[in-house]
Scaffold this active site. Structure first.
Site, mmCIF file in Angstrom:
data_model
loop_
_atom_site.group_PDB
_atom_site.id
_atom_site.type_symbol
_atom_site.label_atom_id
_atom_site.label_comp_id
_atom_site.label_asym_id
_atom_site.label_seq_id
_atom_site.Cartn_x
_atom_site.Cartn_y
_atom_site.Cartn_z
ATOM 1 C CG PHE A 103 24.833 30.853 35.382
ATOM 2 C CD1 PHE A 103 25.006 30.070 36.528
ATOM 3 C CD2 PHE A 103 23.562 30.893 34.824
ATOM 4 C CE1 PHE A 103 23.949 29.370 37.093
ATOM 5 C CE2 PHE A 103 22.496 30.198 35.383
ATOM 6 C CZ PHE A 103 22.700 29.437 36.520
ATOM 7 C CD GLU A 140 25.893 38.414 31.498
ATOM 8 O OE1 GLU A 140 26.553 37.844 30.599
ATOM 9 O OE2 GLU A 140 24.644 38.390 31.551
ATOM 10 C CB SER A 168 18.146 30.306 28.404
ATOM 11 O OG SER A 168 18.441 31.556 27.826
ATOM 12 C CB CYS A 213 21.660 21.690 30.308
ATOM 13 S SG CYS A 213 23.084 20.704 29.861
HETATM 14 P P1 NAD Z 1 21.612 32.675 29.125
HETATM 15 O O1 NAD Z 1 20.951 32.294 27.858
HETATM 16 O O2 NAD Z 1 20.979 33.707 29.982
HETATM 17 O O3 NAD Z 1 23.096 33.226 28.820
HETATM 18 C C1 NAD Z 1 24.017 32.500 28.036
HETATM 19 C C2 NAD Z 1 24.960 33.475 27.332
HETATM 20 O O4 NAD Z 1 24.206 34.302 26.448
HETATM 21 C C3 NAD Z 1 25.694 34.418 28.280
HETATM 22 O O5 NAD Z 1 27.023 34.523 27.837
HETATM 23 C C4 NAD Z 1 24.938 35.727 28.154
HETATM 24 O O6 NAD Z 1 25.755 36.858 28.320
HETATM 25 C C5 NAD Z 1 24.396 35.683 26.727
HETATM 26 N N1 NAD Z 1 23.086 36.328 26.575
HETATM 27 C C6 NAD Z 1 22.101 36.410 27.509
HETATM 28 N N2 NAD Z 1 21.023 37.045 27.002
HETATM 29 C C7 NAD Z 1 21.331 37.356 25.725
HETATM 30 C C8 NAD Z 1 20.616 38.006 24.664
HETATM 31 N N3 NAD Z 1 19.384 38.450 24.857
HETATM 32 N N4 NAD Z 1 21.231 38.158 23.487
HETATM 33 C C9 NAD Z 1 22.477 37.697 23.295
HETATM 34 N N5 NAD Z 1 23.203 37.074 24.242
HETATM 35 C C10 NAD Z 1 22.643 36.900 25.451
HETATM 36 O O7 NAD Z 1 21.858 31.314 29.939
HETATM 37 P P2 NAD Z 1 22.375 31.142 31.432
HETATM 38 O O8 NAD Z 1 21.307 31.554 32.374
HETATM 39 O O9 NAD Z 1 23.731 31.723 31.583
HETATM 40 O O10 NAD Z 1 22.560 29.547 31.480
HETATM 41 C C11 NAD Z 1 21.565 28.657 31.873
HETATM 42 C C12 NAD Z 1 20.870 28.036 30.685
HETATM 43 O O11 NAD Z 1 21.803 27.360 29.868
HETATM 44 C C13 NAD Z 1 19.829 26.984 31.080
HETATM 45 O O12 NAD Z 1 18.695 27.144 30.283
HETATM 46 C C14 NAD Z 1 20.529 25.674 30.777
HETATM 47 O O13 NAD Z 1 19.666 24.583 30.523
HETATM 48 C C15 NAD Z 1 21.313 26.042 29.563
HETATM 49 N N6 NAD Z 1 22.421 25.116 29.347
HETATM 50 C C16 NAD Z 1 22.315 24.249 28.304
HETATM 51 C C17 NAD Z 1 23.319 23.305 28.091
HETATM 52 C C18 NAD Z 1 23.203 22.328 26.950
HETATM 53 O O14 NAD Z 1 24.170 21.652 26.666
HETATM 54 N N7 NAD Z 1 22.077 22.217 26.286
HETATM 55 C C19 NAD Z 1 24.432 23.278 28.940
HETATM 56 C C20 NAD Z 1 24.497 24.196 29.986
HETATM 57 C C21 NAD Z 1 23.492 25.121 30.182
#
Ligand code: NAD
Length: 491
Positions: free
Chosen positions: A151, A178, A228, A283
């Site tokens: 997101f 989403e 995440s 991140c």
């Molecule tokens: P998230 O993991 O909740 O969601 C990311 C994506 O995965 C979304 O499209 C979501 O629909 C999907 N998703 C969520 N739960 C899932 C599951 N159980 N099974 C399959 N798919 C699933 O992450 P978020 O809250 O949207 O984003 C924030 C996180 O992203 C933070 O931890 C941040 O550090 C990380 N992030 C990392 C980087 C990097 O380059 N390392 C960059 C940006 C964000």
């Protein structure tokens, strides 16, 4: 209320799923749209994969110089619409307009870098590796590629992957978060003007069922994920078990060391921008700030000063430096972690809870918070807070600070502020993190470099952006060739 459609095979189609989730402006809880969200979105994935498969067969035969032509047009389209897209990012994601615009600038830089694919995709040739035998390597596209994004950067992160994937001859399916699907919907509307073959780029909404559909579909060959850590690990394991190549970028807990020889005032300003930019939802946000030697008092004063003047509010309003966090649940989680820090013995230098923003009383706002002397063996020191919270610590020596950095479970970024070259050299050599900043607060690699990440911040081998993206989206084929003299025609 508008229910968002998927973009499949060059058309906007209703989802098979009738259940939806609200897309909400985090500054005031206004419902902006509804996104398909439920068990049946996996069927949308099947339709997208079928379309992407047909497009891939044609596109892989298209010369690379032709494959990059739409990217030049895309760069101009994104530039023309940058303000409009940035406003949309702020509406659904909460960051300030300036932050949203900067994010799209990074997206555009990836498009520009991918325009270099005709050069980047070139490979190796050795003549006469054995008598009369030549050997060479060619890079061919991998096939249908899935892009699953988080997101916090709705506009930029899909572009760490998409331009490279298509320039390398692949077709793609993007699954945006989403929570923030509107930005990619608008970007895809713009990309319709590129006249790409139908099915080359597809957009499918949803959550876990859509993601699982992509991970399990045998025709999907590559998966790029950012989100995440727990989900990244799951994506990597399930994708790899299904024989796909996977790059999965995860969460972070970024340490920053301030040496006594640093320019303290400048360092404090840069560190505060790193901690509180995007309300800490990056991140690459600095989180654990370590002062070394006798700098602690002055650094602390400068940080409190820089933090307490940050103006918090709705990101489209003039002069706002920090927006809300994404959901009321995120806000409650961050508040609980602040409380936890205090219960673990930290001293609360600035408390950003109970933020009241006039006109936005329902928004998910927190103001800058500083916890001093967080317990080294506690939970807060290790947990990704993803909110505007700084943990301030003190160490006696650089060695001690580097040891602390290297005990981190993550490894996305580590930074050092110093005016001594040897400190910098020691740090960049020893710190266990994929992105290192020296006198930099957010060590975000430019598009021509891979967006690195180590330990629990990354699962895979090749990262997004730059040459790594070209390698990820191509598979190498080695050709060994012999043309015996005796077969030659005589002229
Ligand atoms: P998230 O993991 O909740 O969601 C990311 C994506 O995965 C979304 O499209 C979501 O629909 C999907 N998703 C969520 N739960 C899932 C599951 N159980 N099974 C399959 N798919 C699933 O992450 P978020 O809250 O949207 O984003 C924030 C996180 O992203 C933070 O931890 C941040 O550090 C990380 N992030 C990392 C980087 C990097 O380059 N390392 C960059 C940006 C964000």
């Amino acid at each position: 209320m508008k229910i968002l459609k998927n973009y499949i095979n060059g058309s906007w189609l209703e989802s098979r799923e009738t259940q939806t989730k609200d897309v909400i402006n985090p500054a005031n809880q206004e419902v902006l749209a509804k996104v398909p969200f439920g068990e049946n979105t996996g069927a949308d994935v099947d339709a997208a994969v079928a379309a992407a498969g047909k497009a891939f067969n044609e596109w892989r035969e298209t010369p690379v110089m032709k494959r990059v032509q739409p990217l030049y047009k895309l760069k101009h389209l994104l530039e023309e619409h940058i303000d409009e897209i940035a406003r949309l990012i702020t509406l659904e994601c909460g960051k300030t307009f300036a932050e949203s615009k900067a994010e799209m600038q990074r997206a555009i830089e990836n498009v520009e870098t991918a325009c270099g694919t005709p050069m980047l995709i070139q490979s190796e040739f050795s003549e006469n590796v054995a008598t009369g035998i030549d050997e060479f390597m060619i890079r061919q596209p991998v096939g249908i590629s899935a892009i699953i994004s988080p997101f916090n950067f709705p506009g930029m992160i899909p572009f760490w992957f998409l331009p490279y994937a298509i320039a390398c001859g692949n077709s793609v399916i993007v699954k945006p978060s989403e929570k923030v699907p509107l930005t990619m919907v608008r970007v895809f509307e713009l990309m319709e003007q590129l006249d790409l073959p139908k099915g080359l780029i597809n957009l499918v909404h949803g959550g876990k069922p859509s993601v699982d559909g992509l991970l399990d579909h045998p025709a999907v060959k590559a998966v790029s994920f950012v989100g995440s850590t727990n989900v990244a690990r799951y994506i990597y394991q399930r994708g790899a078990a299904n024989g796909k190549r996977v790059q999965a970028q995860g969460g972070a807990k970024n340490p920053v060391i301030v040496m006594p020889d640093a320019d303290i005032e400048t360092a404090a300003k840069i560190v505060a921008d790193s901690v509180y930019g995007c309300a800490g939802q990056r991140c690459l946000a600095a989180s654990n700030i370590l002062t070394v030697g006798d700098s602690h008092g002055t650094v602390k004063e400068a940080l409190v000063e820089a933090a307490k003047h940050k103006t918090t509010g709705f990101g489209l309003d003039e002069g706002i430096e920090m927006g809300p966090v994404i959901t009321p649940e995120s806000k409650a989680r961050v508040e609980n972690l602040i409380e936890k820090g205090v219960s673990e013995g930290a001293n609360l230098l600035l408390d950003g809870r109970k933020a009241k923003i006039n006109g936005y009383e329902n928004g998910n706002f927190l103001k800058p918070t500083i916890l001093e002397n967080v317990a080294l063996d506690g939970e807060v020191i290790q947990t990704e807070i993803f909110g505007p919270v700084m943990s301030l610590l003190h160490m006696d020596t650089l060695d001690e600070a580097i040891d602390f950095v290297n005990r981190n479970n993550y490894g996305n970024m580590a930074c050092l502020f110093t005016s001594h070259g040897l400190n910098a050299r020691t740090f960049r050599n020893r710190a266990n993190a994929g992105n290192i900043g020296i006198n930099i607060g957010v060590a975000a690699p430019m598009a021509q470099f891979p967006f690195s990440g180590w330990n629990n911040s990354f699962f895979g081998d090749l990262h997004g952006q730059g040459r790594h993206a070209i390698e990820f989206y191509t598979q190498t084929k080695i050709v060994i060739e012999r043309w015996p003299k005796e077969w030659s025609r005589k002229f």
